[in-house]
Design a protein around this motif. Structure first.
Motif, PDB file in Angstrom:
ATOM      1  N   LYS A  86      41.972  33.189  40.382  1.00  0.00           N
ATOM      2  CA  LYS A  86      41.950  34.644  40.328  1.00  0.00           C
ATOM      3  C   LYS A  86      42.243  35.241  41.709  1.00  0.00           C
ATOM      4  CE  LYS A  86      39.272  38.446  38.502  1.00  0.00           C
ATOM      5  NZ  LYS A  86      38.082  38.864  37.790  1.00  0.00           N
ATOM      6  N   GLU A  87      41.704  34.601  42.747  1.00  0.00           N
ATOM      7  CA  GLU A  87      41.926  35.068  44.110  1.00  0.00           C
ATOM      8  C   GLU A  87      43.395  34.928  44.501  1.00  0.00           C
ATOM      9  OE1 GLU A  87      40.693  33.690  48.536  1.00  0.00           O
ATOM     10  OE2 GLU A  87      39.037  33.864  47.099  1.00  0.00           O
ATOM     11  N   HIS A 132      45.293  37.631  42.809  1.00  0.00           N
ATOM     12  CA  HIS A 132      45.031  38.913  43.459  1.00  0.00           C
ATOM     13  C   HIS A 132      45.850  39.045  44.749  1.00  0.00           C
ATOM     14  CE1 HIS A 132      42.979  42.592  44.405  1.00  0.00           C
ATOM     15  NE2 HIS A 132      42.695  42.119  45.608  1.00  0.00           N
ATOM     16  N   GLU A 178      49.443  39.926  43.906  1.00  0.00           N
ATOM     17  CA  GLU A 178      49.674  41.170  43.175  1.00  0.00           C
ATOM     18  C   GLU A 178      50.540  42.168  43.955  1.00  0.00           C
ATOM     19  OE1 GLU A 178      47.148  44.447  40.612  1.00  0.00           O
ATOM     20  OE2 GLU A 178      46.076  42.920  41.764  1.00  0.00           O
ATOM     21  N   TRP A 228      50.175  43.959  34.276  1.00  0.00           N
ATOM     22  CA  TRP A 228      49.291  43.696  35.403  1.00  0.00           C
ATOM     23  C   TRP A 228      49.002  44.984  36.176  1.00  0.00           C
ATOM     24  CZ3 TRP A 228      50.884  39.576  39.604  1.00  0.00           C
ATOM     25  CH2 TRP A 228      49.748  39.141  40.299  1.00  0.00           C
TER      26      TRP A 228
END
Length: 138
Positions: A2-3, A6, A9, A127
């Motif tokens: 997830k990091e 992120h 992104e 997203w």
């Protein structure tokens, strides 16, 4: 994981926005390439090519502006759904794009590969439909 996502992104956003602007501009530079994949059942193919090019440029710019990002991301999803019939037509009718670089006859892999790619592009746009956090506003 997830990091890592992120951290990707923002860089991916700065790839996505300009990519749509460039793709949209190409609709005006070489419209004849795009007219060939508009399904014949749709009217005014050239007008649709220009309209979709304008829409691509608008969503590309909108994605880069924090205030309009969410709406532009939703508009990107809508645009990708709207142009999907052209990709289906290209795949199912073996369209040869006259005047395209490399001869204009994409392989079946390329023709059919565009269909799941649309799904990936939709997920990518989704997203950016999430409400912004405080760190996103910087």
């Amino acid at each position: 994981m997830k990091e890592v996502l992120h951290r990707l992104e923002r860089p991916l956003l700065y790839l996505m926005g300009p990519a749509y602007v460039v793709a949209g501009a190409l609709h005006f530079v070489v419209p004849e390439l795009y007219v060939q994949i508009v399904p014949p059942i749709l009217p005014a193919a050239l007008a649709l090519v220009y309209l979709s090019g304008l829409a691509e440029m608008a969503v590309g710019v909108g994605l880069l502006i924090p205030r309009t990002r969410r709406r532009a991301a939703w508009a990107t999803v809508a645009l990708l759904v709207a142009i999907f019939p052209a990709n289906v037509y290209m795949a199912t009718h073996g369209v040869v794009i006259e005047g395209a670089p490399g001869g204009g006859d994409p392989s079946d892999l390329v023709r059919w590969g565009r269909l799941p790619l649309q799904g990936v592009l939709i997920l990518w746009a989704l997203w950016y439909t999430r409400p912004p956090t405080d760190t996103d506003r910087r």
